[in-house]
Design an enzyme around this catalytic site. Structure first.
Site, mmCIF file in Angstrom:
data_model
loop_
_atom_site.group_PDB
_atom_site.id
_atom_site.type_symbol
_atom_site.label_atom_id
_atom_site.label_comp_id
_atom_site.label_asym_id
_atom_site.label_seq_id
_atom_site.Cartn_x
_atom_site.Cartn_y
_atom_site.Cartn_z
ATOM 1 N N ARG A 242 -24.629 12.438 111.420
ATOM 2 C CA ARG A 242 -25.941 12.990 111.066
ATOM 3 C C ARG A 242 -26.852 11.898 110.498
ATOM 4 O O ARG A 242 -27.945 11.664 110.996
ATOM 5 C CB ARG A 242 -25.774 14.140 110.066
ATOM 6 C CG ARG A 242 -26.991 15.036 109.939
ATOM 7 C CD ARG A 242 -27.983 14.617 108.870
ATOM 8 N NE ARG A 242 -27.321 14.381 107.580
ATOM 9 C CZ ARG A 242 -27.906 13.759 106.580
ATOM 10 N NH1 ARG A 242 -29.134 13.296 106.696
ATOM 11 N NH2 ARG A 242 -27.240 13.551 105.455
ATOM 12 N N HIS B 256 -22.871 11.265 96.625
ATOM 13 C CA HIS B 256 -23.387 10.732 97.892
ATOM 14 C C HIS B 256 -24.054 9.410 97.500
ATOM 15 O O HIS B 256 -25.122 9.406 96.884
ATOM 16 C CB HIS B 256 -24.394 11.744 98.452
ATOM 17 C CG HIS B 256 -25.121 11.316 99.680
ATOM 18 N ND1 HIS B 256 -24.821 11.808 100.927
ATOM 19 C CD2 HIS B 256 -26.138 10.433 99.866
ATOM 20 C CE1 HIS B 256 -25.629 11.268 101.825
ATOM 21 N NE2 HIS B 256 -26.443 10.430 101.209
ATOM 22 N N HIS C 131 -25.494 5.467 98.140
ATOM 23 C CA HIS C 131 -26.062 4.511 99.093
ATOM 24 C C HIS C 131 -25.838 3.086 98.592
ATOM 25 O O HIS C 131 -25.747 2.844 97.389
ATOM 26 C CB HIS C 131 -27.551 4.792 99.301
ATOM 27 C CG HIS C 131 -27.794 5.857 100.326
ATOM 28 N ND1 HIS C 131 -28.492 5.650 101.488
ATOM 29 C CD2 HIS C 131 -27.399 7.147 100.368
ATOM 30 C CE1 HIS C 131 -28.528 6.766 102.197
ATOM 31 N NE2 HIS C 131 -27.877 7.689 101.539
ATOM 32 N N CYS D 244 -31.559 2.869 105.592
ATOM 33 C CA CYS D 244 -32.361 3.493 104.542
ATOM 34 C C CYS D 244 -33.835 3.447 104.929
ATOM 35 O O CYS D 244 -34.434 2.378 104.964
ATOM 36 C CB CYS D 244 -32.150 2.770 103.220
ATOM 37 S SG CYS D 244 -33.155 3.463 101.904
ATOM 38 N N ASN E 128 -25.653 4.556 103.483
ATOM 39 C CA ASN E 128 -24.482 5.084 102.761
ATOM 40 C C ASN E 128 -23.364 4.063 102.673
ATOM 41 O O ASN E 128 -23.225 3.208 103.537
ATOM 42 C CB ASN E 128 -23.873 6.254 103.562
ATOM 43 C CG ASN E 128 -24.709 7.487 103.490
ATOM 44 O OD1 ASN E 128 -25.767 7.533 104.098
ATOM 45 N ND2 ASN E 128 -24.252 8.478 102.751
#
Lengths: 310, 310
Positions: free
Chosen positions: A15, A215, A217, A248, A259
């Site tokens: 995704r 989550h 990054h 990003c 990520n």
């Protein structure tokens, strides 16, 4: 608390990754990669987004992807949706739905992303709860984006996150729902390891029973240090992206990392004696396949650095 | 022990970086980059190697580089040398000499690098001590390469490191010298954060007065997590390379990451409130210059990820 014995990894590469790429990616490439990931031992794969094809044309084939993938027992297939129409599409396509209430800790970013500021988003929470109720999906999770800082607004005060969580929990409780998990996303790579630890302490202090999912990054290179710091505090749920797929869109310059890479994180866990249930060799084969699909190298380290051969 | 208040950063990019690049790099490019780094607040820059131009042709201009750079007070210029002839050349070129005794924890790697195994290397220690004595350089440091694992030999037992350190310390003491620092290099990127912590505990237990300097590689993505783990134990001296210049000649595939990137490490320290004395904006300008010189992008994150603008 000390390192966890095992972690749950939620793969978000398909995704996050396919959403940001310039070139069109064929449905069959997406399906093949998801099928490959299904065989690695991953138990959750975020495969697509139910968003407007006008805004995110790369996700226009969401239904086709979901109908064509070979599903495996024990693997959850998840999707992103940003409004109740998207939730409806997700519901019709047999994906795992978490009953998640989504918020953003930055007004500016919230507005850019969803055309609603924080207050307006909070006012939509009852209708989200209602929609989940109609589908008999228990409302169990609150997700907060940009929870550690924002390129548009700078630092995000911890107090702001707590306020958002408190208000949302209250609305859930008023509707008979019990929040069991917070997902905190460092959407723009602002977090540092001590900030992560402080956030965990503060949340545990107020809500000791609620689980934390991170989550993270790697925009500025601290992703893995942040993940390690969180695991030192016992956090055992992480969203990661194969190869670091995704990049990003908010970084200073095109080409910034996204990520944390699933394979690098799995490797770190293995080395720390933390179970993941994932076959790292198979996972790395999929990184290689992903690089072929997107047509450029990805920021994850393991494909080039190689496994430790003992 | 908790995070240190400040760290000392030893920049090794010019030496590590220019050594591995395919294309010839002009002396003036090297000199310009070193001059740029001199203005960033760095207090130590490893600028070249005194090694045989037959084996490392990229370092054939070591003397020219050292004669052409603009030296700044308060900045130490360091070099690598692998034999006493190299030490002699370094001595004649006005560089900072640390009186370091160099060993490698892997027999195979030691043999490949210096044509001597560990035992043979240990037998040369007295002649190194003698050479330093002739130059009136106190012997203060022991450096161990591949201290956390080796692509050729696999895991390196901690006991092996301790044995090497004990034997070398003894030889130093027999010659009236006092070791004050251990440099431990994760040359091939085998370390993980817990292993780093364990090594620090064990060394501190036996030699509480000896400082630890870490040279960390990011071959498999754990470099910054390792640096954070070390700082959690109070370690405050690190070798890093601008942009992550350098790569890894031992990795599975060309293109693997090398040393942790100076700018990413400085950024992490800043975010953790740890002093570095370095101007990060100026440092990033130098990363940009380094990319121009080597003709490809470098693995450090900050140039693309961008600073946090508050």
């Amino acid at each position: 608390m000390g390192l966890p014995k095992s972690v749950i990894i939620y793969e978000v590469g398909p995704r996050e990754g396919f959403q940001i790429e310039d070139g069109p990616i064929s449905t069959s490439d997406k399906v093949n990669l998801i099928n490959g990931l299904t065989e690695t031992g991953l138990t959750s794969i975020e495969v697509t987004s139910f968003v407007s094809p006008k805004w995110v044309p790369q996700m226009a084939d969401a239904e086709e992807v979901l109908s064509q993938i070979k599903r495996k027992e024990g693997v959850s297939y998840r999707t992103v949706y940003l409004n109740i129409k998207g939730l409806h599409r997700a519901y019709q396509n047999n994906v795992t739905l978490d009953g998640v209430l989504m918020l953003t800790a930055s007004n500016t970013f919230s507005k850019r992303n969803t055309n609603k500021d924080i207050k307006e988003t909070l006012s939509t929470i009852p209708s989200w709860i209602q929609a989940y109720k109609e589908y008999k999906i228990p409302v169990e999770q609150i997700a907060v984006m940009a929870a550690f800082g924002c390129n548009f607004e700078g630092d995000i005060e911890q107090q702001k996150i707590l306020d958002i969580l408190r208000q949302t929990i209250q609305m859930a409780e008023e509707n008979g729902e019990t929040i069991q998990k917070f997902k905190l996303a460092d959407t723009m790579g602002w977090a540092n390891p001590q900030q992560i630890k402080n956030m965990i302490y503060t949340i545990r202090n107020e809500w000791p029973q609620i689980k934390i999912l991170l989550h993270l990054h790697d925009t500025r290179g601290l992703g893995m240090a942040n993940a390690y710091a969180a695991m030192e505090e016992g956090v055992n749920e992480f969203e990661t992206a194969l190869g670091g797929l995704g990049g990003c869109p908010f970084a200073a310059v095109k080409g910034a990392a996204g990520n944390i890479a699933t394979e690098d994180f799995v490797f770190m866990c293995m080395e720390l004696g933390i179970g993941t249930g994932i076959n790292l060799d198979l996972l790395i084969e999929n990184v290689s396949a992903a690089e072929m699909i997107v047509g450029h190298s990805l920021p994850g380290h393991l494909l080039r650095g190689g496994l430790l051969r003992r």
